[in-house]
Scaffold this motif. Structure first.
Motif, PDB file in Angstrom:
ATOM      1  N   VAL A 122       3.729  10.931  -9.553  1.00 41.62           N
ATOM      2  CA  VAL A 122       2.398  11.582 -11.091  1.00 41.62           C
ATOM      3  C   VAL A 122       1.476  12.245 -10.526  1.00 41.62           C
ATOM      4  O   VAL A 122       1.492  13.529 -12.122  1.00 41.62           O
ATOM      5  N   ALA A 123       1.409  12.053  -9.360  1.00 39.50           N
ATOM      6  CA  ALA A 123       0.110  13.184  -9.488  1.00 39.50           C
ATOM      7  C   ALA A 123       0.297  14.473  -9.563  1.00 39.50           C
ATOM      8  O   ALA A 123       2.138  14.999  -9.215  1.00 39.50           O
ATOM      9  N   ARG A 124      -0.648  15.472 -10.005  1.00 38.40           N
ATOM     10  CA  ARG A 124      -0.277  17.103  -9.670  1.00 38.40           C
ATOM     11  C   ARG A 124       0.227  17.520  -8.412  1.00 38.40           C
ATOM     12  O   ARG A 124      -0.124  17.110  -7.050  1.00 38.40           O
ATOM     13  N   VAL A 131       0.299   4.608 -11.827  1.00 33.88           N
ATOM     14  CA  VAL A 131       0.419   5.250 -12.276  1.00 33.88           C
ATOM     15  C   VAL A 131      -0.533   5.559 -13.834  1.00 33.88           C
ATOM     16  O   VAL A 131      -0.599   6.971 -13.143  1.00 33.88           O
ATOM     17  N   ALA A 132      -1.302   4.354 -14.783  1.00 31.95           N
ATOM     18  CA  ALA A 132      -2.096   5.670 -15.563  1.00 31.95           C
ATOM     19  C   ALA A 132      -2.865   4.993 -14.815  1.00 31.95           C
ATOM     20  O   ALA A 132      -3.186   6.086 -15.412  1.00 31.95           O
ATOM     21  N   THR A 137       0.906  -1.149  -0.253  1.00 35.54           N
ATOM     22  CA  THR A 137      -0.258  -0.024  -0.069  1.00 35.54           C
ATOM     23  C   THR A 137       0.983   1.570  -0.229  1.00 35.54           C
ATOM     24  O   THR A 137       0.636   1.725  -1.028  1.00 35.54           O
ATOM     25  N   SER A 138       1.763   1.469   0.916  1.00 32.37           N
ATOM     26  CA  SER A 138       2.987   2.002   1.256  1.00 32.37           C
ATOM     27  C   SER A 138       3.628   3.038  -0.230  1.00 32.37           C
ATOM     28  O   SER A 138       3.865   3.763  -1.131  1.00 32.37           O
ATOM     29  N   ALA A 139       4.420   1.867  -1.235  1.00 29.33           N
ATOM     30  CA  ALA A 139       4.584   1.604  -2.311  1.00 29.33           C
ATOM     31  C   ALA A 139       3.652   2.197  -3.854  1.00 29.33           C
ATOM     32  O   ALA A 139       4.430   2.952  -4.073  1.00 29.33           O
ATOM     33  N   ILE A 140       2.338   1.156  -3.427  1.00 32.53           N
ATOM     34  CA  ILE A 140       1.688   2.357  -4.248  1.00 32.53           C
ATOM     35  C   ILE A 140       1.175   3.685  -3.968  1.00 32.53           C
ATOM     36  O   ILE A 140       1.416   4.780  -5.145  1.00 32.53           O
ATOM     37  N   ALA A 141       1.001   3.809  -2.428  1.00 32.39           N
ATOM     38  CA  ALA A 141       0.728   5.680  -2.784  1.00 32.39           C
ATOM     39  C   ALA A 141       1.841   6.566  -2.783  1.00 32.39           C
ATOM     40  O   ALA A 141       1.817   7.242  -4.249  1.00 32.39           O
ATOM     41  N   ALA A 142       2.859   5.954  -3.139  1.00 38.92           N
ATOM     42  CA  ALA A 142       4.212   6.093  -3.314  1.00 38.92           C
ATOM     43  C   ALA A 142       4.347   7.025  -5.162  1.00 38.92           C
ATOM     44  O   ALA A 142       4.521   7.228  -5.871  1.00 38.92           O
ATOM     45  N   SER A 143       3.849   5.630  -5.722  1.00 43.08           N
ATOM     46  CA  SER A 143       4.160   5.588  -7.146  1.00 43.08           C
ATOM     47  C   SER A 143       3.193   7.233  -7.472  1.00 43.08           C
ATOM     48  O   SER A 143       3.574   7.589  -8.672  1.00 43.08           O
TER      49      SER A 143
END
Length: 220
Positions: A25-27, A206-207, A15-21
């Motif tokens: 790329v988020a604004r 990311v997508a 979950t932490s890795a998903i948040a970091a990814s």
């Protein structure tokens, strides 16, 4: 905008890795939040794991949708490549809900025309083909499994080597123009694989983040 990514398994490190990814790329104005349910499978590696993950996933989405308006998500991402519970989640909320497989496959199709999927376990290959034939039937040319357990991919950075080899083999065998990574735990490998392989390597987290930011305003 507030974006909620729900990891349907119970492994907090993923979950932490998903948040970091997503955050990478988020604004700047996007608030990125990632959660996982307290119950369910620790990893999702077959159809039964997917089935068991759905109740916890939907509970997280329901709770988020019941928040006060100022903390309620403007879009949701289901961060598992099998897109478990996607249609059920869409019926629960009025905001966009994206699955990372659907997001990645459409992004690869638009960016490169064709793609091959490299996923984790062989048991997930039929589901990946099922989704590809539903989402982008002409664009997916192959689905390959590295047969490395999800939790090992999450914890062992050296797994990029066999994954890279399999990606190269898939590109050569299929003549495809891009790679879709078929496991959220592979997200951190997308950039180094892109540099090594010389083709777009699409990570679904990311997508989905980029697409969610684009789609949220359309939902009103």
């Amino acid at each position: 905008m507030r974006l909620l990514l729900v990891n349907p398994n119970t492994t907090a490190s993923m979950t932490s890795a998903i948040a970091a990814s997503a955050a990478s790329v988020a604004r700047p104005a996007t608030v990125v939040e990632a959660l996982n349910p307290p119950f369910g499978p620790a990893s999702i590696e077959n159809d039964e794991d997917e089935r068991r993950s759905v109740p916890g996933l939907l509970t997280q989405i329901e709770a988020a949708a019941d928040r006060p308006a100022d903390s309620r998500p403007d879009a949701y991402v289901i961060a598992c490549f099998g897109d478990p519970g996607l249609e059920e989640a869409r019926r629960m909320v009025s905001q966009p809900v994206l699955g990372i497989a659907q997001a990645a496959m459409h992004a690869a199709s638009l960016a490169a025309g064709t793609f091959s999927v490299v996923t984790s376990m062989s048991a997930t290959v039929p589901r990946a083909w099922e989704l590809a034939k539903t989402y982008t039937p002409a664009a997916c040319l192959g689905v390959y499994a590295c047969d490395i357990p999800v939790l090992r991919i999450d914890s062992d950075p050296t797994t990029i080597e066999p994954i890279a080899q399999l990606c190269a083999q898939a590109l050569a065998a299929d003549g495809s123009r891009s790679i879709v990574l078929g496991c959220a735990a592979m997200a951190r490998f997308a950039e180094p694989l892109r540099a090594r392989l010389g083709v777009p390597v699409i990570d679904g987290v990311v997508a989905a983040t980029l697409l969610a930011e684009a789609l949220a305003p359309l939902a009103g």
